[in-house]
Design a protein around this motif. Structure first.
Motif, PDB file in Angstrom:
ATOM      1  N   THR A 152       0.846  -1.200   0.000  1.00 15.92           N
ATOM      2  CA  THR A 152       0.000   0.000   0.000  1.00 15.92           C
ATOM      3  C   THR A 152       0.876   1.243   0.000  1.00 15.92           C
ATOM      4  O   THR A 152       0.637   2.196  -0.748  1.00 15.92           O
ATOM      5  N   CYS A 153       1.894   1.241   0.854  1.00 14.74           N
ATOM      6  CA  CYS A 153       2.748   2.419   0.978  1.00 14.74           C
ATOM      7  C   CYS A 153       3.516   2.682  -0.323  1.00 14.74           C
ATOM      8  O   CYS A 153       3.777   3.833  -0.665  1.00 14.74           O
ATOM      9  N   SER A 154       3.835   1.628  -1.069  1.00 14.52           N
ATOM     10  CA  SER A 154       4.535   1.826  -2.345  1.00 14.52           C
ATOM     11  C   SER A 154       3.560   2.076  -3.493  1.00 14.52           C
ATOM     12  O   SER A 154       3.733   3.000  -4.274  1.00 14.52           O
ATOM     13  N   ILE A 196       0.083   2.658  -3.524  1.00 11.43           N
ATOM     14  CA  ILE A 196      -1.032   3.614  -3.429  1.00 11.43           C
ATOM     15  C   ILE A 196      -0.526   4.989  -3.006  1.00 11.43           C
ATOM     16  O   ILE A 196      -0.776   5.980  -3.673  1.00 11.43           O
ATOM     17  N   THR A 197       0.181   5.042  -1.889  1.00 10.03           N
ATOM     18  CA  THR A 197       0.604   6.370  -1.428  1.00 10.03           C
ATOM     19  C   THR A 197       1.926   6.797  -2.059  1.00 10.03           C
ATOM     20  O   THR A 197       2.287   7.966  -1.992  1.00 10.03           O
ATOM     21  N   CYS A 198       2.648   5.839  -2.672  1.00 10.70           N
ATOM     22  CA  CYS A 198       3.923   6.142  -3.354  1.00 10.70           C
ATOM     23  C   CYS A 198       4.939   6.790  -2.413  1.00 10.70           C
ATOM     24  O   CYS A 198       5.709   7.659  -2.822  1.00 10.70           O
ATOM     25  N   ALA A 243       7.702   4.021   2.735  1.00 11.34           N
ATOM     26  CA  ALA A 243       8.314   4.175   4.060  1.00 11.34           C
ATOM     27  C   ALA A 243       8.626   2.831   4.711  1.00 11.34           C
ATOM     28  O   ALA A 243       9.480   2.753   5.595  1.00 11.34           O
ATOM     29  N   ILE A 244       7.888   1.790   4.337  1.00 10.07           N
ATOM     30  CA  ILE A 244       8.060   0.502   5.021  1.00 10.07           C
ATOM     31  C   ILE A 244       8.272  -0.623   3.998  1.00 10.07           C
ATOM     32  O   ILE A 244       7.810  -0.541   2.870  1.00 10.07           O
ATOM     33  N   GLU A 245       8.958  -1.651   4.455  1.00  7.47           N
ATOM     34  CA  GLU A 245       9.220  -2.830   3.636  1.00  7.47           C
ATOM     35  C   GLU A 245       9.302  -4.050   4.548  1.00  7.47           C
ATOM     36  O   GLU A 245       9.441  -3.886   5.763  1.00  7.47           O
ATOM     37  N   ILE A 285      10.312   8.222   6.785  1.00  7.32           N
ATOM     38  CA  ILE A 285       9.660   9.160   5.854  1.00  7.32           C
ATOM     39  C   ILE A 285       8.146   8.964   5.841  1.00  7.32           C
ATOM     40  O   ILE A 285       7.455   9.553   5.004  1.00  7.32           O
ATOM     41  N   CYS A 286       7.618   8.157   6.757  1.00  2.76           N
ATOM     42  CA  CYS A 286       6.167   7.914   6.834  1.00  2.76           C
ATOM     43  C   CYS A 286       5.411   9.237   6.954  1.00  2.76           C
ATOM     44  O   CYS A 286       5.805  10.117   7.711  1.00  2.76           O
ATOM     45  N   LYS A 287       4.317   9.366   6.202  1.00  2.00           N
ATOM     46  CA  LYS A 287       3.516  10.597   6.220  1.00  2.00           C
ATOM     47  C   LYS A 287       2.319  10.491   7.169  1.00  2.00           C
ATOM     48  O   LYS A 287       1.462  11.365   7.178  1.00  2.00           O
ATOM     49  N   GLY A 293      -2.005   6.737   7.273  1.00  2.00           N
ATOM     50  CA  GLY A 293      -2.838   5.662   7.797  1.00  2.00           C
ATOM     51  C   GLY A 293      -3.433   4.763   6.729  1.00  2.00           C
ATOM     52  O   GLY A 293      -4.231   3.878   7.019  1.00  2.00           O
ATOM     53  N   GLU A 294      -3.019   4.954   5.472  1.00  8.62           N
ATOM     54  CA  GLU A 294      -3.573   4.113   4.405  1.00  8.62           C
ATOM     55  C   GLU A 294      -3.187   2.647   4.646  1.00  8.62           C
ATOM     56  O   GLU A 294      -3.984   1.739   4.444  1.00  8.62           O
ATOM     57  N   CYS A 295      -1.951   2.423   5.128  1.00 11.50           N
ATOM     58  CA  CYS A 295      -1.513   1.049   5.419  1.00 11.50           C
ATOM     59  C   CYS A 295      -2.383   0.426   6.501  1.00 11.50           C
ATOM     60  O   CYS A 295      -2.662  -0.776   6.478  1.00 11.50           O
TER      61      CYS A 295
HETATM   62  S1  SF4 Z   1       1.003   5.788   7.217  1.00 13.32           S
HETATM   63 FE1  SF4 Z   1       3.167   5.890   6.642  1.00 13.32          FE
HETATM   64  S2  SF4 Z   1       3.757   3.754   6.303  1.00 13.32           S
HETATM   65 FE2  SF4 Z   1       1.488   3.843   6.251  1.00 13.32          FE
HETATM   66  S3  SF4 Z   1       0.954   4.122   4.061  1.00 13.32           S
HETATM   67 FE3  SF4 Z   1       1.049   6.165   4.996  1.00 13.32          FE
HETATM   68  S4  SF4 Z   1       3.156   6.836   4.599  1.00 13.32           S
HETATM   69 FE4  SF4 Z   1       3.143   4.618   4.314  1.00 13.32          FE
END
Ligand code: SF4
Ligand code: SF4
Ligand code: SF4
Length: 349
Positions: free
Chosen positions: A162-164, A166-168, A171-173, A195-197, A200-202
């Motif tokens: 999702t982070c890669s 959808i939100t591009c 931040a996480i792997e 670098i998490c924004k 909360g999409e994840c």
């Molecule tokens: S909350 Fe952070 S880790 Fe989760 S999708 Fe958004 S940017 Fe990525």
């Protein structure tokens, strides 16, 4: 070849004739025909992944047990989703996941909505079948809005994808291997140092309680509305309990946002609406102290003061929290009443 229209294919799933769109996977074709295939890593918003191996099926003429989520459906295909071999793999996969998972369902924020619970119930697993592993990770509590409890994580990678995808943000792997495998940030830092924004999409894509909002309570009903924070106009449902906003969910039918929200929309509504310091009446400074005033008093004072300025003596800044119509009226006021072109909007800051 079947006589299906050019954009359709015909296949058979569990003896049932199924017509599907060309390009669908076997999983999508089954879901479109209301045939349940257990999954945990599959997500309609994400690219097929084939990680959890729960959606294995038997396909006549094909070797082994392919995953339904990554296998394209084709015309004439004959699929079986409930054979002894399929159920043995599914059950073993689920038992292994449960062995790695704390059984604290009653106190888990995802209780009743957990997809692992649903799969276990479907397979008839009612007790911890294997010896519990001793995987223990500290909870990442660094983010003010949600927490990451890696002990509950089933490593489905829906959050990282999702982070890669959808939100591009990226931040996480998934990092490390074997029992050390976990969701991690670059350099394995706490989420807040990454670098998490904080969008909360994840969290919304996690099938279990590993990523969970900190302060959300289950609502008793929901109200559809539009996010007031910016001009994107994302659609949202406010979850209400006891007259208070307790949760915010993106509206998937909203054409602007398609269910997505940023940190302000998702986590910035309930605290500010109910904050005891929220201004609800105009305040006028009298003898050096702010005092509550009526709207008539406030507006009279502002118009009286504004009348002292003209042209380049004054500038007007408008707000993304106003509607289009309000912003239009503000520029009219600036240009035609105050006689200034010094006009800007907070969205440009
Ligand atoms: S909350 Fe952070 S880790 Fe989760 S999708 Fe958004 S940017 Fe990525
Ligand atoms: S945190 Fe949730 S979404 Fe991410 S890998 Fe773990 S179980 Fe999957
Ligand atoms: S959720 Fe974020 S992007 Fe969407 S309207 Fe609200 S502030 Fe704007």
């Amino acid at each position: 070849m079947s006589d299906a229209p050019q954009d359709k294919i015909n296949l058979t799933i569990n003896g049932q004739p199924v017509t599907a769109d060309k390009g669908m996977t076997v999983l999508e074709a089954a879901q479109a025909a209301q045939i349940y295939i257990p999954t945990l890593c599959a997500d309609p918003d994400l690219e097929p992944y084939g990680g959890c191996r729960l959606c294995v099926v038997e396909i006549e003429g094909m070797r082994g047990l392919p995953t339904a989520c990554t296998t394209p459906a084709s015309d004439g295909m004959v699929v079986h989703t409930e054979t002894p071999a399929v159920n043995e793999v599914r059950t073993t996969v689920t038992e292994l996941l449960i062995a790695d998972h704390p059984v604290e369902c009653l106190t888990c924020p995802q209780n009743q909505r957990c997809e692992l619970q649903k799969v276990a119930a479907y397979l008839g697993i009612t007790e911890q079948p294997l010896r519990r592993t001793n995987r223990l990770f500290p909870v990442d509590n660094s983010n003010p809005f949600f927490e990451l409890d890696r002990d509950k994580c089933i490593l489905c990678a829906r959050c990282t994808r999702t982070c890669s995808e959808i939100t591009c943000v990226g931040a996480i792997e998934l990092a490390y291997r074997g029992y050390e495998a976990k969701v991690a940030t670059f350099g394995d830092q706490p989420l807040m140092d990454s670098i998490c924004k904080s969008c909360g999409e994840c969290v919304t894509h996690c099938p279990v309680g590993a990523l969970a909002p900190k302060h959300a309570k289950p609502p008793t009903h929901e109200v559809a509305t539009t996010c007031p924070y910016c001009g994107v106009g994302c659609g949202m449902y406010l979850g209400i309990r006891d007259g208070h906003i307790v949760s915010v969910t993106g509206d998937r039918d909203n054409p602007a946002s398609q269910g997505r929200l940023c940190v302000k929309g998702r986590y910035g509504i309930n605290e500010f609406v109910h904050h005891p310091k929220r201004l609800t009446t105009p305040l006028i400074k009298r003898n050096g102290e702010f005092a509550e005033a009526s709207w008539d008093e406030g507006l009279d004072l502002v118009s009286e003061r504004l009348a002292n300025y003209k042209g380049d003596e004054i500038a007007v800044i408008s707000s993304a929290k106003c509607t289009n119509e309000e912003n239009y009226v503000i520029q009219k006021l600036a240009r035609t009443v105050l006689g200034t072109n010094n006009l800007d909007h907070c969205a440009r800051l």
